[in-house]
Design a protein around this motif. Structure first.
Motif, PDB file in Angstrom:
ATOM      1  N   LEU A   1     -18.053 104.155  69.675  1.00  0.00           N
ATOM      2  CA  LEU A   1     -18.422 102.978  69.909  1.00  0.00           C
ATOM      3  C   LEU A   1     -17.137 101.794  69.926  1.00  0.00           C
ATOM      4  CD1 LEU A   1     -22.045 102.306  68.185  1.00  0.00           C
ATOM      5  CD2 LEU A   1     -21.472 102.079  70.854  1.00  0.00           C
TER       6      LEU A   1
ATOM      7  N   GLN B   1     -14.770 102.706  72.716  1.00  0.00           N
ATOM      8  CA  GLN B   1     -15.187 101.883  74.085  1.00  0.00           C
ATOM      9  C   GLN B   1     -14.640 100.686  73.937  1.00  0.00           C
ATOM     10  OE1 GLN B   1     -19.334 101.330  74.401  1.00  0.00           O
ATOM     11  NE2 GLN B   1     -19.218 101.349  76.712  1.00  0.00           N
TER      12      GLN B   1
ATOM     13  N   VAL C   1     -22.119 107.531  74.210  1.00  0.00           N
ATOM     14  CA  VAL C   1     -20.954 106.640  74.544  1.00  0.00           C
ATOM     15  C   VAL C   1     -19.847 107.402  75.422  1.00  0.00           C
ATOM     16  CG1 VAL C   1     -19.268 104.848  74.115  1.00  0.00           C
ATOM     17  CG2 VAL C   1     -21.817 104.874  73.118  1.00  0.00           C
TER      18      VAL C   1
ATOM     19  N   CYS D   1     -18.457 106.021  78.809  1.00  0.00           N
ATOM     20  CA  CYS D   1     -17.368 105.228  78.781  1.00  0.00           C
ATOM     21  C   CYS D   1     -16.527 105.428  80.041  1.00  0.00           C
ATOM     22  CB  CYS D   1     -16.580 105.358  77.551  1.00  0.00           C
ATOM     23  SG  CYS D   1     -15.198 104.419  77.135  1.00  0.00           S
TER      24      CYS D   1
END
Length: 346
Positions: free
Chosen positions: A264, A267, A294, A298
């Motif tokens: 996260l 990202q 993710v 991404c």
């Protein structure tokens, strides 16, 4: 008139075995020949027999449910507790934990009961729920190193297994990752790509996993002649990754490689680099951690250190099952190895 529900006797006649044998299979007694177990299970399917759960609980003293507890160390208000629950459900990490737990429990006809323990009152409710037989044991995912719940469970003698090594030593089983090795994998990869001005976005430094990932990363760089690594602390969220990357670029604009302590934050870091006109990976290589959903959504797709969360969670559930059944007495630990997954960002 409605058809009478099938009984143990019906199953026994169908399978050609005794009622006692059917009872042992239904109640999970282990000393039944596997071939007989299969015979009885097929008879159960044909007759449509459904065990009386209340009666079964009296015999086995098990509910076939376990508490999946997300715990912290705060004394949160109602608003803060709701925000905590929202953050948990928004984090792909927790979804992977649930998937691993359910994947182990479902074939065994066991079910998780989700509980939150963000206040002293909530923690006492968890302990009371287990003591009163609401669930057979607890799977604990703690979000804070000072979480007192593991010690409460251990002190009450309740079956429990933790996801991640506890911040304070307690006699409970746990599963964890070799986080320091994960930091090493990220450092070696960035160095092999030719990065020489490397920085890192660490997770919350009060968390043991964050400390270990950072230590492994720093140590490996030091062994390769890089004594100083700029560090910005994040909070395992996209926004915190953006803030940390913004700070690093302001202080170290020549950064050419970044290791972030979860996907996260990676990202968020990629977004900031793009906003500042930096190409990923041509200008700045980025390595994340977790290999969550993710990492593949991404753009560019993240190179990341894989944490096998589903497998870890399934092992956590298996250990708890062993403790509940008395197969395992003493606490144990299971440590998983990380793996580098190379994609487009580095």
């Amino acid at each position: 008139m409605s058809r009478q529900a099938p009984t143990l006797e019906d199953v026994a006649r169908e399978a050609g075995v005794s009622r006692a044998t059917v009872s042992r299979v239904v109640n999970g007694v282990r000393n039944v020949d596997p071939a007989i177990q299969d015979l009885v299970r097929r008879a159960i399917e044909r007759t449509g027999y459904a065990p009386n759960q209340a009666a079964r609980q009296l015999v086995t003293r098990r509910t076939t449910t376990v508490a999946l507890v997300v715990s912290g160390a705060g004394d949160a208000s109602d608003t803060e507790q709701n925000a905590f629950a929202t953050r948990v459900f928004a984090d792909p990490f927790f979804g992977r934990v649930v998937g691993g737990v359910v994947g182990h429990l479902r074939p065994r006809r066991m079910h998780p009961v989700l509980m939150f323990a963000e206040t002293p009152e909530a923690r006492q409710e968890v302990v009371a729920y287990l003591r009163q037989g609401g669930a057979d044991g607890a799977l604990v995912v703690s979000t804070h190193p000072d979480d007192p719940l593991p010690a409460l469970l251990a002190g009450a003698g309740l079956p429990a297994v933790l996801f991640a090594r506890p911040g304070r030593p307690v006699p409970l089983s746990y599963v964890d990752l070799a986080h320091r090795d994960g930091g090493r994998l990220a450092a070696v990869h960035l160095l092999e790509r030719g990065c020489r001005r490397v920085a890192t976005v660490a997770g919350p430094l009060a968390v043991a996993a964050s400390q270990e990932r950072l230590a492994g990363f720093r140590d490996t760089l030091a062994r390769h002649g890089h004594p100083y690594v700029p560090v910005a602390e994040g909070g395992f969220t996209v926004d915190s990754g953006m803030a940390a990357m913004t700070s690093l670029l302001a202080e170290h604009p020549d950064t050419d490689g970044v290791f972030t302590a979860n996907d996260l934050m990676a990202q968020g870091a990629v977004q900031v680099l793009r906003d500042h006109g930096r190409r990923v990976p041509q200008d700045v290589a980025v390595v994340g951690f977790d290999d969550s959903s993710v990492a593949v959504t991404c753009r560019p797709r993240l190179t990341t250190v894989r944490q096998p969360v589903e497998e870890m969670a399934a092992t956590m559930a298996r250990l708890l099952d062993d403790h509940i059944k008395g197969v395992r007495g003493e606490p144990t630990s299971v440590i998983f190895d990380p793996e580098l997954v190379v994609r487009d960002s580095a």
